[in-house]
Design a protein around this motif. Structure first.
Motif, PDB file in Angstrom:
ATOM      1  N   LYS A  35     101.803  31.175  -3.282  1.00 32.06           N
ATOM      2  CA  LYS A  35     101.485  31.538  -1.889  1.00 32.06           C
ATOM      3  C   LYS A  35     102.700  32.136  -1.189  1.00 32.06           C
ATOM      4  CE  LYS A  35      97.932  28.101  -0.710  1.00 32.06           C
ATOM      5  NZ  LYS A  35      97.717  26.892   0.135  1.00 32.06           N
ATOM      6  N   LYS A  36     103.860  31.546  -1.418  1.00 27.18           N
ATOM      7  CA  LYS A  36     105.072  32.058  -0.786  1.00 27.18           C
ATOM      8  C   LYS A  36     105.334  33.487  -1.241  1.00 27.18           C
ATOM      9  CE  LYS A  36     109.948  31.016  -0.028  1.00 27.18           C
ATOM     10  NZ  LYS A  36     109.974  31.292   1.385  1.00 27.18           N
ATOM     11  N   GLY A  37     105.186  33.745  -2.529  1.00 28.01           N
ATOM     12  CA  GLY A  37     105.401  35.086  -3.053  1.00 28.01           C
ATOM     13  C   GLY A  37     104.409  36.101  -2.508  1.00 28.01           C
ATOM     14  N   LEU A  38     103.207  35.640  -2.187  1.00 31.95           N
ATOM     15  CA  LEU A  38     102.172  36.520  -1.636  1.00 31.95           C
ATOM     16  C   LEU A  38     102.154  36.505  -0.110  1.00 31.95           C
ATOM     17  CD1 LEU A  38      99.261  35.585  -4.085  1.00 31.95           C
ATOM     18  CD2 LEU A  38     100.670  37.674  -4.110  1.00 31.95           C
ATOM     19  N   ASP A  39     103.093  35.761   0.473  1.00 30.39           N
ATOM     20  CA  ASP A  39     103.183  35.601   1.924  1.00 30.39           C
ATOM     21  C   ASP A  39     101.880  35.063   2.524  1.00 30.39           C
ATOM     22  OD1 ASP A  39     104.755  35.634   4.213  1.00 30.39           O
ATOM     23  OD2 ASP A  39     103.995  37.608   4.832  1.00 30.39           O
ATOM     24  N   LEU A  40     101.314  34.061   1.847  1.00 34.77           N
ATOM     25  CA  LEU A  40     100.098  33.398   2.320  1.00 34.77           C
ATOM     26  C   LEU A  40     100.473  32.092   3.018  1.00 34.77           C
ATOM     27  CD1 LEU A  40      97.823  33.821  -0.830  1.00 34.77           C
ATOM     28  CD2 LEU A  40      97.650  35.086   1.329  1.00 34.77           C
ATOM     29  N   PRO A  41      99.683  31.667   3.986  1.00 29.49           N
ATOM     30  CA  PRO A  41      99.990  30.406   4.670  1.00 29.49           C
ATOM     31  C   PRO A  41      99.758  29.206   3.757  1.00 29.49           C
ATOM     32  CG  PRO A  41      97.876  31.255   5.422  1.00 29.49           C
ATOM     33  CD  PRO A  41      98.479  32.304   4.521  1.00 29.49           C
ATOM     34  N   VAL A  42     100.499  28.149   4.001  1.00 33.67           N
ATOM     35  CA  VAL A  42     100.337  26.908   3.248  1.00 33.67           C
ATOM     36  C   VAL A  42      98.963  26.310   3.545  1.00 33.67           C
ATOM     37  CG1 VAL A  42     101.170  24.521   3.056  1.00 33.67           C
ATOM     38  CG2 VAL A  42     102.806  26.405   3.086  1.00 33.67           C
ATOM     39  N   TYR A  43      98.585  26.317   4.804  1.00 29.76           N
ATOM     40  CA  TYR A  43      97.340  25.675   5.236  1.00 29.76           C
ATOM     41  C   TYR A  43      96.167  26.624   5.054  1.00 29.76           C
ATOM     42  CZ  TYR A  43      93.988  23.332   8.318  1.00 29.76           C
ATOM     43  OH  TYR A  43      92.876  22.726   8.830  1.00 29.76           O
ATOM     44  N   ASP A  44      95.175  26.180   4.292  1.00 31.75           N
ATOM     45  CA  ASP A  44      93.957  26.957   4.053  1.00 31.75           C
ATOM     46  C   ASP A  44      92.761  26.056   4.362  1.00 31.75           C
ATOM     47  OD1 ASP A  44      91.810  28.413   3.104  1.00 31.75           O
ATOM     48  OD2 ASP A  44      92.693  28.837   1.155  1.00 31.75           O
ATOM     49  N   PRO A  45      92.321  26.052   5.634  1.00 28.70           N
ATOM     50  CA  PRO A  45      91.258  25.125   6.027  1.00 28.70           C
ATOM     51  C   PRO A  45      89.947  25.332   5.263  1.00 28.70           C
ATOM     52  CG  PRO A  45      91.758  26.656   7.813  1.00 28.70           C
ATOM     53  CD  PRO A  45      92.778  26.870   6.747  1.00 28.70           C
ATOM     54  N   SER A  46      89.639  26.565   4.880  1.00 28.85           N
ATOM     55  CA  SER A  46      88.385  26.781   4.152  1.00 28.85           C
ATOM     56  C   SER A  46      88.462  26.149   2.758  1.00 28.85           C
ATOM     57  CB  SER A  46      88.051  28.274   4.060  1.00 28.85           C
ATOM     58  OG  SER A  46      89.030  28.961   3.306  1.00 28.85           O
ATOM     59  N   ARG A  47      89.623  26.208   2.119  1.00 30.47           N
ATOM     60  CA  ARG A  47      89.812  25.573   0.813  1.00 30.47           C
ATOM     61  C   ARG A  47      89.668  24.060   0.937  1.00 30.47           C
ATOM     62  NH1 ARG A  47      89.252  24.280  -4.307  1.00 30.47           N
ATOM     63  NH2 ARG A  47      91.115  23.391  -5.244  1.00 30.47           N
ATOM     64  N   GLU A  48      90.273  23.496   1.968  1.00 21.89           N
ATOM     65  CA  GLU A  48      90.187  22.054   2.157  1.00 21.89           C
ATOM     66  C   GLU A  48      88.743  21.627   2.401  1.00 21.89           C
ATOM     67  OE1 GLU A  48      93.093  20.537   4.888  1.00 21.89           O
ATOM     68  OE2 GLU A  48      94.722  21.579   3.850  1.00 21.89           O
ATOM     69  N   LYS A  49      88.020  22.395   3.186  1.00 20.44           N
ATOM     70  CA  LYS A  49      86.615  22.074   3.449  1.00 20.44           C
ATOM     71  C   LYS A  49      85.806  22.107   2.153  1.00 20.44           C
ATOM     72  CE  LYS A  49      82.662  23.237   6.288  1.00 20.44           C
ATOM     73  NZ  LYS A  49      82.112  24.034   7.359  1.00 20.44           N
ATOM     74  N   ARG A  50      86.088  23.090   1.294  1.00 21.38           N
ATOM     75  CA  ARG A  50      85.383  23.174   0.005  1.00 21.38           C
ATOM     76  C   ARG A  50      85.696  21.958  -0.874  1.00 21.38           C
ATOM     77  NH1 ARG A  50      87.205  28.465   0.416  1.00 21.38           N
ATOM     78  NH2 ARG A  50      88.712  28.175  -1.285  1.00 21.38           N
ATOM     79  N   ILE A  51      86.936  21.512  -0.840  1.00 21.74           N
ATOM     80  CA  ILE A  51      87.309  20.317  -1.618  1.00 21.74           C
ATOM     81  C   ILE A  51      86.502  19.121  -1.143  1.00 21.74           C
ATOM     82  CG2 ILE A  51      89.153  18.625  -2.071  1.00 21.74           C
ATOM     83  CD1 ILE A  51      91.133  21.011  -1.922  1.00 21.74           C
TER      84      ILE A  51
END
Length: 98
Positions: A35-51
């Motif tokens: 994520k850091k290399g792709l400049d993506l945020p650490v927090y991904d609320p949609s991913r957490e909701k899917r989990i």
């Protein structure tokens, strides 16, 4: 079975959980690095909701869905915390390398 027998089984399961939690954390750190290399945020609320949705769907009980979500919220929260720490540490290394 005696209480001691059951406690021994719980201890063995706790050992397995400890290994699983740490392996999950290692994988989360790998994702954090990507994520850091792709400049993506650490927090991904949609991913957490899917989990959480997936875990509720897979939950056979006896823990109710609320308990499962609370447990996974903690696991995910700690993974996110590790990702942030790693990201900050890598940021400091980048600054020190110049």
């Amino acid at each position: 079975m005696t209480i001691d027998d059951i406690r021994k089984r719980i201890d063995l399961m706790d050992d397995v959980l400890l290994r699983i939690f740490n392996e999950r954390a290692r994988l989360a750190l790998q994702i954090g690095h990507i994520k850091k290399g792709l400049d993506l945020p650490v927090y991904d609320p949609s991913r957490e909701k899917r989990i959480f949705t997936r875990m509720k769907g897979e939950n056979p009980g006896p823990l109710d869905d609320g308990a499962i979500v609370r447990l996974f919220e903690r696991v995910v929260d700690e993974s996110r915390r590790l990702e942030r720490i790693m990201s900050q540490a890598e940021g400091n290394e980048d600054v020190n390398n110049y």
